[in-house]
Design an enzyme around this catalytic site. Structure first.
Site, PDB file in Angstrom:
ATOM      1  N   HIS A 119       0.878  -1.194   0.000  1.00 47.32           N
ATOM      2  CA  HIS A 119       0.000   0.000   0.000  1.00 47.32           C
ATOM      3  C   HIS A 119       0.904   1.230   0.000  1.00 47.32           C
ATOM      4  CE1 HIS A 119      -3.744   2.235   1.564  1.00 47.32           C
ATOM      5  NE2 HIS A 119      -2.838   3.146   1.278  1.00 47.32           N
TER       6      HIS A 119
ATOM      7  N   HIS B 244       1.559   5.382  -1.616  1.00 50.65           N
ATOM      8  CA  HIS B 244       1.187   6.571  -2.402  1.00 50.65           C
ATOM      9  C   HIS B 244       2.454   7.162  -3.002  1.00 50.65           C
ATOM     10  CE1 HIS B 244      -2.928   6.793  -0.757  1.00 50.65           C
ATOM     11  NE2 HIS B 244      -2.365   6.244   0.297  1.00 50.65           N
TER      12      HIS B 244
ATOM     13  N   LYS C  42      -9.424  -0.385  -5.797  1.00 47.36           N
ATOM     14  CA  LYS C  42      -9.470   0.251  -4.486  1.00 47.36           C
ATOM     15  C   LYS C  42     -10.813   0.910  -4.227  1.00 47.36           C
ATOM     16  CE  LYS C  42      -7.940   2.288  -0.718  1.00 47.36           C
ATOM     17  NZ  LYS C  42      -6.718   2.511  -0.004  1.00 47.36           N
TER      18      LYS C  42
ATOM     19  N   HIS D  95     -10.477   0.998   1.858  1.00 48.21           N
ATOM     20  CA  HIS D  95     -10.246   1.972   2.924  1.00 48.21           C
ATOM     21  C   HIS D  95     -11.449   1.785   3.843  1.00 48.21           C
ATOM     22  CE1 HIS D  95      -8.706   5.823   4.634  1.00 48.21           C
ATOM     23  NE2 HIS D  95      -9.892   5.706   5.211  1.00 48.21           N
TER      24      HIS D  95
ATOM     25  N   ASP E 293       1.463   2.592   3.540  1.00 48.90           N
ATOM     26  CA  ASP E 293       0.613   3.785   3.395  1.00 48.90           C
ATOM     27  C   ASP E 293       1.469   5.046   3.485  1.00 48.90           C
ATOM     28  OD1 ASP E 293      -1.644   5.233   2.881  1.00 48.90           O
ATOM     29  OD2 ASP E 293      -2.528   4.977   4.855  1.00 48.90           O
TER      30      ASP E 293
HETATM   31  O1  DOR Z   1      -3.305   9.212   5.776  1.00 53.80           O
HETATM   32  C1  DOR Z   1      -3.697   8.950   4.651  1.00 53.80           C
HETATM   33  N1  DOR Z   1      -3.174   9.545   3.561  1.00 53.80           N
HETATM   34  N2  DOR Z   1      -4.672   8.065   4.508  1.00 53.80           N
HETATM   35  C2  DOR Z   1      -5.249   7.833   3.330  1.00 53.80           C
HETATM   36  O2  DOR Z   1      -6.154   7.049   3.281  1.00 53.80           O
HETATM   37  C3  DOR Z   1      -4.836   8.579   2.127  1.00 53.80           C
HETATM   38  C4  DOR Z   1      -3.497   9.092   2.257  1.00 53.80           C
HETATM   39  C5  DOR Z   1      -3.139  10.137   1.217  1.00 53.80           C
HETATM   40  O3  DOR Z   1      -3.392   9.915   0.040  1.00 53.80           O
HETATM   41  O4  DOR Z   1      -2.592  11.162   1.594  1.00 53.80           O
HETATM   42 ZN    ZN Z   2      -3.329   5.107   1.677  1.00 53.63          ZN
END
Ligand code: DOR
Ligand code: ZN
Length: 347
Positions: A13, A15, A99, A136, A247
């Site tokens: 997971h 970003h 997702k 989520h 994450d």
């Molecule tokens: O803390 C988070 N940041 N939780 C999420 O679900 C998305 C993520 C983000 O894209 O910044």
């Molecule tokens: Zn996330």
């Protein structure tokens, strides 16, 4: 133990964002991780297989030449997602999961799902073709306390969905509660959970005690201490249903240090050092490889990586930057609030 060698980890997971931010963060992942499940919550989101193909190409281009890194692409589920497009994406080998963001649950989730009924045709197709749904797991109803949103999601969305479509494989992402851990443990099949590095380390005090600390704010928000302890027990148990999804979610500092700061904690750069510390604390270094390198691939039907990384315990604390600089601006690095000694040596 002073050193441990494990199969190269994957991040289930992650970003990576796009553009200058992607360029600024990618090496912190590709240095240590072989693969990552890439979150689709860009602006605009990655909703079609064509979007995912183009995004994958941008990621691959940004990976430093010396690193081998495979982005595993996902699609952002909307109420208009086409089952045929999803199936084509899976068949081509590009798409590894879809997702589900409940609309409004987190960063760039406003295009997500309001009425799950509208997504049923896609979910049914995914169940048929064996494509996992990443969720989520938080409800968004204003009347539900933010600390209860995961538990209420399990009761009111996840359990009914699993009863209706038991063949659908579901990854409950970034589990943050004992209820989540217990729910995954109680499932007979087709349910697994990813756990972040930071939720193994912080509880909600990190965000709120001694002033508001925006760099510890993420979603789902960190909970009480007994939840953190349940997560640590799950992660270090070796149970194949739990694996790492960092994450890691970079936001530039001005977007976090303001009157309405974004959710997200940036951990890619020191995640493995933090994890080795946690597993050592729990007397479970022998379970680290399962969590970072074996359980995830098994769940996503991929082989574990063949190459290895070594973690070496140094005598002196390591130094990580307080922030990394990106073309979009500075991004603060997760501070675990203890010294880190476990250094990653690539084989
Ligand atoms: O803390 C988070 N940041 N939780 C999420 O679900 C998305 C993520 C983000 O894209 O910044
Ligand atoms: Zn996330």
């Amino acid at each position: 133990m002073q050193s441990i060698t494990i199969r190269r980890p994957d991040d289930w997971h992650l970003h990576l964002r796009d553009g200058a931010m992607l360029e600024g963060v990618i090496a912190d992942t590709s240095r240590h991780f072989a693969r990552a499940i890439i979150m689709p919550n860009l602006v605009p989101p990655v909703v079609t297989t064509a979007d995912a193909k183009a995004y994958r190409e941008r990621i691959v281009k940004a990976v430093p030449d010396d690193d081998r890194f495979e982005p595993l692409m996902t699609l952002y589920l909307t109420e208009h997602t086409q089952p045929d497009d999803v199936e084509a994406g899976k068949k081509s080998g590009l798409i590894h999961a879809v997702k589900l963001y409940p609309a409004g649950a987190t960063t760039n989730s406003h295009g997500g799902v309001r009425d799950i009924e509208k997504a049923m045709p896609v979910l049914e197709r995914m169940a048929k073709i064996g494509l996992p749904l990443c969720v989520h797991g938080e409800v968004t109803h204003p009347e539900v306390d933010i600390f209860d949103r995961e538990a209420v999601f399990i009761e009111t969305v996840l359990e009914p969905l699993r009863r209706r479509l038991p063949e659908l494989k579901i990854t409950m992402e970034h589990v943050t509660t004992k209820e989540g851990v217990d729910y995954i443990r109680s499932a007979q099949s087709n349910l697994a959970g990813s756990i972040t590095t930071h939720h193994l380390i912080i509880n909600r005090n990190a965000i709120l005690v001694g002033g508001i600390k925006p760099h510890y704010y993420c979603l789902p928000v960190a909970k009480r201490e007994h939840h953190r302890l349940a997560l640590r027990a799950a992660a270090t148990s070796g149970d194949p249903r739990f694996f790492l999804g960092t994450d890691s979610a970079p936001h530039v500092d001005p977007a976090k240090e303001c009157s309405c700061g974004c959710a997200g904690i940036y951990t890619s750069i020191n995640t493995l050092s933090c994890l080795a510390h946690v597993f050592e604390d729990e007397g479970a270094l022998d379970k680290l490889e399962a969590f970072t390198s074996l359980n995830g691939p098994a769940w996503y039907n991929l082989p574990p990586n063949e190459d290895r990384v070594s973690l070496v315990r140094r005598d002196q604390p390591l130094s990580f930057p307080e922030k990394i600089e990106t073309g979009d601006g500075p991004v603060t690095v997760f501070n675990p609030m203890f010294s880190l000694y476990w250094d990653v040596a690539i084989k």
